[in-house]
Design a protein around this motif. Structure first.
Motif, PDB file in Angstrom:
ATOM      1  N   VAL A 104     -38.064 -11.263  -7.393  1.00 42.58           N
ATOM      2  CA  VAL A 104     -37.929 -10.118  -8.303  1.00 42.58           C
ATOM      3  C   VAL A 104     -37.553 -10.625  -9.693  1.00 42.58           C
ATOM      4  O   VAL A 104     -36.631 -11.435  -9.840  1.00 42.58           O
ATOM      5  CB  VAL A 104     -36.836  -9.142  -7.803  1.00 42.58           C
ATOM      6  CG1 VAL A 104     -36.634  -8.009  -8.802  1.00 42.58           C
ATOM      7  CG2 VAL A 104     -37.201  -8.594  -6.438  1.00 42.58           C
ATOM      8  N   ASN A 105     -38.262 -10.164 -10.689  1.00 42.59           N
ATOM      9  CA  ASN A 105     -37.925 -10.478 -12.073  1.00 42.59           C
ATOM     10  C   ASN A 105     -36.586  -9.822 -12.412  1.00 42.59           C
ATOM     11  O   ASN A 105     -36.456  -8.597 -12.332  1.00 42.59           O
ATOM     12  CB  ASN A 105     -39.024  -9.938 -13.001  1.00 42.59           C
ATOM     13  CG  ASN A 105     -38.812 -10.294 -14.454  1.00 42.59           C
ATOM     14  OD1 ASN A 105     -37.700 -10.599 -14.874  1.00 42.59           O
ATOM     15  ND2 ASN A 105     -39.882 -10.256 -15.228  1.00 42.59           N
ATOM     16  N   PRO A 106     -35.559 -10.592 -12.806  1.00 43.71           N
ATOM     17  CA  PRO A 106     -34.248  -9.991 -13.098  1.00 43.71           C
ATOM     18  C   PRO A 106     -34.266  -8.990 -14.246  1.00 43.71           C
ATOM     19  O   PRO A 106     -33.356  -8.173 -14.361  1.00 43.71           O
ATOM     20  CB  PRO A 106     -33.373 -11.201 -13.451  1.00 43.71           C
ATOM     21  CG  PRO A 106     -34.080 -12.372 -12.885  1.00 43.71           C
ATOM     22  CD  PRO A 106     -35.539 -12.053 -12.938  1.00 43.71           C
ATOM     23  N   LEU A 107     -35.294  -9.056 -15.084  1.00 49.38           N
ATOM     24  CA  LEU A 107     -35.358  -8.164 -16.243  1.00 49.38           C
ATOM     25  C   LEU A 107     -36.103  -6.861 -15.961  1.00 49.38           C
ATOM     26  O   LEU A 107     -36.351  -6.085 -16.875  1.00 49.38           O
ATOM     27  CB  LEU A 107     -36.006  -8.892 -17.426  1.00 49.38           C
ATOM     28  CG  LEU A 107     -35.266 -10.150 -17.900  1.00 49.38           C
ATOM     29  CD1 LEU A 107     -36.001 -10.784 -19.073  1.00 49.38           C
ATOM     30  CD2 LEU A 107     -33.834  -9.830 -18.293  1.00 49.38           C
ATOM     31  N   TYR A 108     -36.447  -6.633 -14.710  1.00 49.53           N
ATOM     32  CA  TYR A 108     -37.128  -5.387 -14.366  1.00 49.53           C
ATOM     33  C   TYR A 108     -36.294  -4.174 -14.773  1.00 49.53           C
ATOM     34  O   TYR A 108     -35.067  -4.177 -14.699  1.00 49.53           O
ATOM     35  CB  TYR A 108     -37.373  -5.312 -12.867  1.00 49.53           C
ATOM     36  CG  TYR A 108     -38.691  -5.876 -12.408  1.00 49.53           C
ATOM     37  CD1 TYR A 108     -39.718  -6.157 -13.286  1.00 49.53           C
ATOM     38  CD2 TYR A 108     -38.923  -6.123 -11.051  1.00 49.53           C
ATOM     39  CE1 TYR A 108     -40.923  -6.665 -12.863  1.00 49.53           C
ATOM     40  CE2 TYR A 108     -40.124  -6.627 -10.604  1.00 49.53           C
ATOM     41  CZ  TYR A 108     -41.126  -6.899 -11.508  1.00 49.53           C
ATOM     42  OH  TYR A 108     -42.318  -7.392 -11.078  1.00 49.53           O
ATOM     43  N   THR A 109     -37.000  -3.129 -15.159  1.00 50.47           N
ATOM     44  CA  THR A 109     -36.357  -1.833 -15.378  1.00 50.47           C
ATOM     45  C   THR A 109     -36.087  -1.199 -14.009  1.00 50.47           C
ATOM     46  O   THR A 109     -36.663  -1.622 -12.992  1.00 50.47           O
ATOM     47  CB  THR A 109     -37.265  -0.905 -16.195  1.00 50.47           C
ATOM     48  OG1 THR A 109     -38.446  -0.633 -15.430  1.00 50.47           O
ATOM     49  CG2 THR A 109     -37.635  -1.530 -17.527  1.00 50.47           C
ATOM     50  N   PRO A 110     -35.236  -0.174 -13.953  1.00 51.58           N
ATOM     51  CA  PRO A 110     -35.004   0.504 -12.667  1.00 51.58           C
ATOM     52  C   PRO A 110     -36.293   0.979 -12.002  1.00 51.58           C
ATOM     53  O   PRO A 110     -36.445   0.850 -10.781  1.00 51.58           O
ATOM     54  CB  PRO A 110     -34.093   1.666 -13.056  1.00 51.58           C
ATOM     55  CG  PRO A 110     -33.339   1.168 -14.250  1.00 51.58           C
ATOM     56  CD  PRO A 110     -34.338   0.338 -15.012  1.00 51.58           C
ATOM     57  N   ARG A 111     -37.208   1.513 -12.776  1.00 52.48           N
ATOM     58  CA  ARG A 111     -38.464   2.004 -12.199  1.00 52.48           C
ATOM     59  C   ARG A 111     -39.238   0.887 -11.509  1.00 52.48           C
ATOM     60  O   ARG A 111     -39.727   1.047 -10.384  1.00 52.48           O
ATOM     61  CB  ARG A 111     -39.334   2.626 -13.312  1.00 52.48           C
ATOM     62  CG  ARG A 111     -40.676   3.184 -12.835  1.00 52.48           C
ATOM     63  CD  ARG A 111     -41.522   3.636 -14.028  1.00 52.48           C
ATOM     64  NE  ARG A 111     -41.886   2.516 -14.879  1.00 52.48           N
ATOM     65  CZ  ARG A 111     -42.952   1.734 -14.669  1.00 52.48           C
ATOM     66  NH1 ARG A 111     -43.735   1.955 -13.629  1.00 52.48           N
ATOM     67  NH2 ARG A 111     -43.235   0.746 -15.493  1.00 52.48           N
ATOM     68  N   GLU A 112     -39.350  -0.265 -12.170  1.00 52.54           N
ATOM     69  CA  GLU A 112     -40.090  -1.391 -11.608  1.00 52.54           C
ATOM     70  C   GLU A 112     -39.393  -1.957 -10.377  1.00 52.54           C
ATOM     71  O   GLU A 112     -40.039  -2.296  -9.375  1.00 52.54           O
ATOM     72  CB  GLU A 112     -40.257  -2.476 -12.676  1.00 52.54           C
ATOM     73  CG  GLU A 112     -41.132  -2.045 -13.842  1.00 52.54           C
ATOM     74  CD  GLU A 112     -41.005  -2.961 -15.051  1.00 52.54           C
ATOM     75  OE1 GLU A 112     -42.042  -3.278 -15.655  1.00 52.54           O
ATOM     76  OE2 GLU A 112     -39.871  -3.366 -15.396  1.00 52.54           O
ATOM     77  N   LEU A 113     -38.066  -2.062 -10.444  1.00 50.89           N
ATOM     78  CA  LEU A 113     -37.305  -2.594  -9.317  1.00 50.89           C
ATOM     79  C   LEU A 113     -37.418  -1.683  -8.103  1.00 50.89           C
ATOM     80  O   LEU A 113     -37.617  -2.151  -6.969  1.00 50.89           O
ATOM     81  CB  LEU A 113     -35.842  -2.771  -9.722  1.00 50.89           C
ATOM     82  CG  LEU A 113     -34.890  -3.256  -8.623  1.00 50.89           C
ATOM     83  CD1 LEU A 113     -35.309  -4.622  -8.100  1.00 50.89           C
ATOM     84  CD2 LEU A 113     -33.457  -3.298  -9.149  1.00 50.89           C
ATOM     85  N   GLU A 114     -37.296  -0.391  -8.319  1.00 46.40           N
ATOM     86  CA  GLU A 114     -37.381   0.553  -7.204  1.00 46.40           C
ATOM     87  C   GLU A 114     -38.725   0.446  -6.494  1.00 46.40           C
ATOM     88  O   GLU A 114     -38.797   0.418  -5.255  1.00 46.40           O
ATOM     89  CB  GLU A 114     -37.173   1.982  -7.700  1.00 46.40           C
ATOM     90  CG  GLU A 114     -37.252   3.026  -6.591  1.00 46.40           C
ATOM     91  CD  GLU A 114     -37.040   4.440  -7.099  1.00 46.40           C
ATOM     92  OE1 GLU A 114     -37.384   5.387  -6.360  1.00 46.40           O
ATOM     93  OE2 GLU A 114     -36.538   4.606  -8.230  1.00 46.40           O
ATOM     94  N   PHE A 131     -27.289  -8.262 -13.531  1.00 48.69           N
ATOM     95  CA  PHE A 131     -28.351  -7.275 -13.318  1.00 48.69           C
ATOM     96  C   PHE A 131     -28.010  -6.278 -12.210  1.00 48.69           C
ATOM     97  O   PHE A 131     -28.859  -5.482 -11.820  1.00 48.69           O
ATOM     98  CB  PHE A 131     -29.662  -7.998 -12.994  1.00 48.69           C
ATOM     99  CG  PHE A 131     -29.966  -9.112 -13.958  1.00 48.69           C
ATOM    100  CD1 PHE A 131     -30.364  -8.840 -15.258  1.00 48.69           C
ATOM    101  CD2 PHE A 131     -29.803 -10.432 -13.586  1.00 48.69           C
ATOM    102  CE1 PHE A 131     -30.608  -9.860 -16.159  1.00 48.69           C
ATOM    103  CE2 PHE A 131     -30.037 -11.469 -14.480  1.00 48.69           C
ATOM    104  CZ  PHE A 131     -30.448 -11.177 -15.775  1.00 48.69           C
ATOM    105  N   ALA A 132     -26.769  -6.312 -11.731  1.00 46.64           N
ATOM    106  CA  ALA A 132     -26.381  -5.420 -10.636  1.00 46.64           C
ATOM    107  C   ALA A 132     -26.419  -3.953 -11.060  1.00 46.64           C
ATOM    108  O   ALA A 132     -26.637  -3.061 -10.233  1.00 46.64           O
ATOM    109  CB  ALA A 132     -24.997  -5.794 -10.128  1.00 46.64           C
ATOM    110  N   HIS A 133     -26.206  -3.691 -12.363  1.00 48.61           N
ATOM    111  CA  HIS A 133     -26.239  -2.298 -12.820  1.00 48.61           C
ATOM    112  C   HIS A 133     -27.627  -1.688 -12.649  1.00 48.61           C
ATOM    113  O   HIS A 133     -27.757  -0.476 -12.427  1.00 48.61           O
ATOM    114  CB  HIS A 133     -25.799  -2.203 -14.284  1.00 48.61           C
ATOM    115  CG  HIS A 133     -26.744  -2.873 -15.242  1.00 48.61           C
ATOM    116  ND1 HIS A 133     -26.875  -4.254 -15.329  1.00 48.61           N
ATOM    117  CD2 HIS A 133     -27.613  -2.361 -16.149  1.00 48.61           C
ATOM    118  CE1 HIS A 133     -27.772  -4.550 -16.260  1.00 48.61           C
ATOM    119  NE2 HIS A 133     -28.232  -3.425 -16.762  1.00 48.61           N
TER     120      HIS A 133
END
Length: 557
Positions: A104-114, A131-133
């Motif tokens: 997972v790219n640590p710089l993902y936005t919440p939308r991308e991570l989800e 990046f836990a937030h």
């Protein structure tokens, strides 16, 4: 099929390799840790871990996953970290436990991570606290139930660990507030794992090793299924390709590319197989710090993309870096620009060795021989056990020198896309060729040149950006009537994203668009250029926006 490219193979490079030499990446690791036990494996922020320590720590993490976290063979575990010592420990631990790594790219936005966590079905994640937030905002909507958090300095010596973590959190304030109940710290997981008995897992080439996410023309990121067989094959192929130029256990490589990127990942695994020391660079954008690392390191290999090599050449202090020991400079991920190749050769005396691949091929399929003396603009020839062909739209070979689609076959080619059988079927021909979507030519000696991309993909510093994803985000803005995203040439990143917008709100500004995009997209996907138009965007007769016409307009301008 005939393989005219074999005449270009340097002495010592075989046409075929034994891909059955190792049953899994776990076995590759075990072999290296036994053979090179007391040599340094990875170095980061001035600290190093040996192959023996890597073996012990990854075993402990694997035992924790099995016995404490209660995960099962085949479960997906996400890794959301930059290049820190924790990364290879977690990576090899997950693989040893028979589980599947989801990078997972640590710089993902919440939308991308989800999307990635839900699509992969990941039930566990290792995340850097910085990046836990982001994870906190989406975890309730995902299958993730086990969260391991780590701090930047966790695997540094005790005094430096405390100092580094305090600096990052309290002085530089790089850790936004977060709250994720029930998490466990990385070092605590290792401690608990050491008290458990690790159950060895017998893996084969058919077992899944990675779900490596890549985009698509639909704009939806897809999980590429890379098996242990795929990855072992590519590691052994690259070992055969660069082996004659390197001495096992004696080289030091600098890795500034993020290990969550498939190119850096496979090169890293290859270096581990050779028992080399890899210097991990967590933030290559901090050029002064990166240059200091280079000045302090007697390195023989450096891996990067065109953007990075150009930035180094322009960086203050790089002229003082000692390059006398450099043997190999590997460039991948994006096209190398002629001026960068020429300047690099002039500065280092070593040519940039360009290669070609894609996530679906683990990723390397074509590369220039290590014996080249000058960069040529060619991407090279197929590596051992790999077939390449230039096919037309009907799947038939075109004559030498004519343009067609670059297609590949080989043991490194993916099993398919995770839970997407239709898209898997669409990317393969009836006789098993992987359609890359890239257009190119092959000469009579088997050398390949890329001419254009069949897809509308944009490549920014080696990272893929797919227009539909950017356009979907643009369309969410209430002030946008129509929007398109195209790639335009950029001196530093190869390409940049350009947004062309027909506004609904006449007061809409470029700043409004950029602020909106930064909330929804990773930085490299955010448009660099925003153009507003009053007239409707050009479309086909069924209403599809003609990106080709927009690219032609941009080129003419």
């Amino acid at each position: 099929m005939q393989k005219p490219w074999l005449v270009q193979y340097p002495p010592g490079v075989p046409a075929e390799i034994d891909t059955d030499a190792f049953a899994s990446l776990k076995d590759v690791l075990a072999s290296s840790c036994a053979r090179f036990a007391d040599l340094p494996a990875y170095r980061s922020m001035g600290a190093a871990i040996s192959y023996r320590q890597l073996d012990e720590a990854s075993r402990a993490f694997a035992a924790w996953l099995q016995k404490v976290a209660g995960l099962q063979r085949g479960d997906r575990v996400a890794l959301m970290m930059p290049n820190l010592l924790q990364y290879p420990v977690a990576l090899f631990g997950v693989l040893r436990a028979g589980m599947v790594v989801v990078n997972v790219n640590p710089l993902y936005t919440p939308r991308e991570l989800e999307h990635q966590l839900k699509d992969s079905g990941a039930t566990a994640i290792v995340v850097l606290e910085n990046f836990a937030h982001t994870l906190q905002q989406v975890i309730a909507a995902t299958p993730v139930r086990t969260v391991v958090t780590t701090q930047v300095g966790d695997l540094l010596p005790p005094f430096r660990r405390v100092l580094t973590n305090a600096m990052v959190k309290h002085v530089k304030r790089m850790v936004p507030p977060w709250r994720l109940p029930g998490t466990v710290g990385f070092n605590r997981a290792l401690e608990l794992g050491r008290a458990q008995t690790f159950d060895e897992v017998a893996l084969t080439h058919d077992d899944l090793a990675f779900l490596q996410y890549t985009g698509g023309t639909t704009g939806v990121a897809k999980g590429t299924m890379l098996t242990h067989g795929n990855m072992v094959a590519n590691v052994l192929q690259l070992t055969a390709w660069v082996g004659p130029n390197l001495r096992a256990g004696e080289e030091t490589a600098v890795m500034p590319l993020p290990l969550y990127h498939v190119f850096a990942l496979t090169v890293c695994l290859t270096l581990a197989g050779l028992g080399e020391q890899t210097v991990l660079v967590a933030n290559p954008r901090d050029l002064p710090a990166f240059v200091r690392t280079l000045r302090q390191t007697r390195f023989t290999v450096i891996v990067g993309v065109n953007t990075l090599f150009r930035a180094l050449l322009d960086a203050p202090g790089f002229a003082d870096v000692d390059l006398r020991h450099l043997k190999l400079a590997v460039a991948g991920g994006m096209a190398v620009q002629r001026v960068v190749a020429q300047r690099w050769k002039q500065r280092s005396g070593v040519p940039l060795m360009e290669g070609y691949g894609l996530t679906e091929a683990s990723p390397v399929a074509i590369a220039n021989p290590v014996t080249i003396e000058e960069w040529s603009g060619l991407i090279g020839v197929p590596i051992p056990n790999t077939e390449a062909a230039i096919l037309d739209d009907a799947g038939k070979p075109v004559p030498p020198g004519e343009v067609g689609e670059i297609c590949l076959r080989g043991p490194q080619v993916m099993r398919g896309y995770w839970n997407r059988p239709e898209e898997t079927a669409n990317v393969f021909t009836a006789d098993g060729w992987l359609r890359t979507g890239d257009m190119g030519t092959m000469d009579e000696q088997g050398s390949v040149r890329i001419t254009d991309r069949k897809k509308d993909m944009i490549v920014v510093s080696g990272f893929k950006v797919f227009p539909n994803e950017v356009e979907d985000v643009l369309a969410l803005h209430p002030g946008v009537l129509e929007a398109a995203a195209i790639g335009v040439p950029d001196a530093r990143s190869g390409e940049a994203v350009k947004a062309i917008i027909v506004p609904k709100d006449p007061a809409l500004t470029e700043a409004d668009i950029l602020e909106h995009c930064r909330r929804q997209l990773t930085a490299y996907k955010v448009p660099r250029i925003v153009e507003f138009r009053r007239e409707p965007l050009p479309k086909t007769n069924i209403g599809k926006i003609l990106r080709r016409a927009l690219r032609e307009d941009a080129k003419a301008a």
